[in-house]
Design a protein around this motif. Structure first.
Motif, mmCIF file in Angstrom:
data_model
loop_
_atom_site.group_PDB
_atom_site.id
_atom_site.type_symbol
_atom_site.label_atom_id
_atom_site.label_comp_id
_atom_site.label_asym_id
_atom_site.label_seq_id
_atom_site.Cartn_x
_atom_site.Cartn_y
_atom_site.Cartn_z
ATOM 1 N N ASN A 63 -24.367 -51.534 4.049
ATOM 2 C CA ASN A 63 -23.069 -51.374 3.400
ATOM 3 C C ASN A 63 -22.679 -49.901 3.329
ATOM 4 O O ASN A 63 -23.435 -49.021 3.724
ATOM 5 N N GLU A 64 -21.504 -49.616 2.798
ATOM 6 C CA GLU A 64 -20.986 -48.245 2.752
ATOM 7 C C GLU A 64 -21.852 -47.334 1.874
ATOM 8 O O GLU A 64 -22.003 -46.156 2.166
ATOM 9 N N ASP A 65 -22.414 -47.891 0.795
ATOM 10 C CA ASP A 65 -23.284 -47.076 -0.057
ATOM 11 C C ASP A 65 -24.534 -46.626 0.687
ATOM 12 O O ASP A 65 -24.981 -45.486 0.552
ATOM 13 N N GLY A 66 -25.089 -47.513 1.480
ATOM 14 C CA GLY A 66 -26.267 -47.163 2.279
ATOM 15 C C GLY A 66 -25.943 -46.107 3.321
ATOM 16 O O GLY A 66 -26.714 -45.163 3.532
ATOM 17 N N LYS A 67 -24.802 -46.266 3.983
ATOM 18 C CA LYS A 67 -24.380 -45.275 4.982
ATOM 19 C C LYS A 67 -24.129 -43.920 4.323
ATOM 20 O O LYS A 67 -24.484 -42.876 4.872
ATOM 21 N N LYS A 68 -23.537 -43.954 3.128
ATOM 22 C CA LYS A 68 -23.273 -42.705 2.409
ATOM 23 C C LYS A 68 -24.581 -42.025 2.027
ATOM 24 O O LYS A 68 -24.702 -40.796 2.135
ATOM 25 N N ALA A 69 -25.567 -42.794 1.607
ATOM 26 C CA ALA A 69 -26.862 -42.216 1.246
ATOM 27 C C ALA A 69 -27.518 -41.547 2.451
ATOM 28 O O ALA A 69 -28.079 -40.443 2.333
ATOM 29 N N ASN A 76 -25.942 -40.387 5.129
ATOM 30 C CA ASN A 76 -25.146 -39.202 5.464
ATOM 31 C C ASN A 76 -25.392 -38.060 4.475
ATOM 32 O O ASN A 76 -25.413 -36.892 4.868
ATOM 33 N N ASP A 77 -25.611 -38.395 3.208
ATOM 34 C CA ASP A 77 -25.945 -37.370 2.217
ATOM 35 C C ASP A 77 -27.290 -36.717 2.545
ATOM 36 O O ASP A 77 -27.447 -35.498 2.402
#
Length: 86
Positions: free
Chosen positions: A47-53, A55-56
């Motif tokens: 999900n987007e939260d996983g992708k954001k993590a 990328n962070d």
């Protein structure tokens, strides 16, 4: 005086070696980042939260890499300044 010249050449060689090694590492990390981004775009399970993590984490690694480079460059500048003053 000859000792100072040899020391400057040694430092210059080490600095060039570090620059080349560091640049090679940057290329590998950038290619890995590109591969990871392409993989994440095609992965429907994340999900987007996983992708954001992820990328962070990539951004943090880049910042740490830049901080390390700055610290090494500062160290070489101080060594060169010290050798030039003698």
């Amino acid at each position: 005086m000859e000792t100072g010249k040899v020391a400057n050449q040694m430092i210059g060689f080490q600095k060039t070696l570090f620059e080349n090694s560091f640049n090679a590492m940057v290329i590998v990390q950038n290619q890995t980042e590109s591969f990871t981004n392409n993989f994440l775009q095609q992965l429907p399970l994340l999900n987007e939260d996983g992708k954001k993590a992820i990328n962070d984490a990539i951004d943090f690694a880049k910042q740490a890499r830049d901080d390390f480079k700055k610290a090494v460059d500062d160290g070489y500048a101080k060594i060169e300044e010290m050798l030039d003053s003698k």
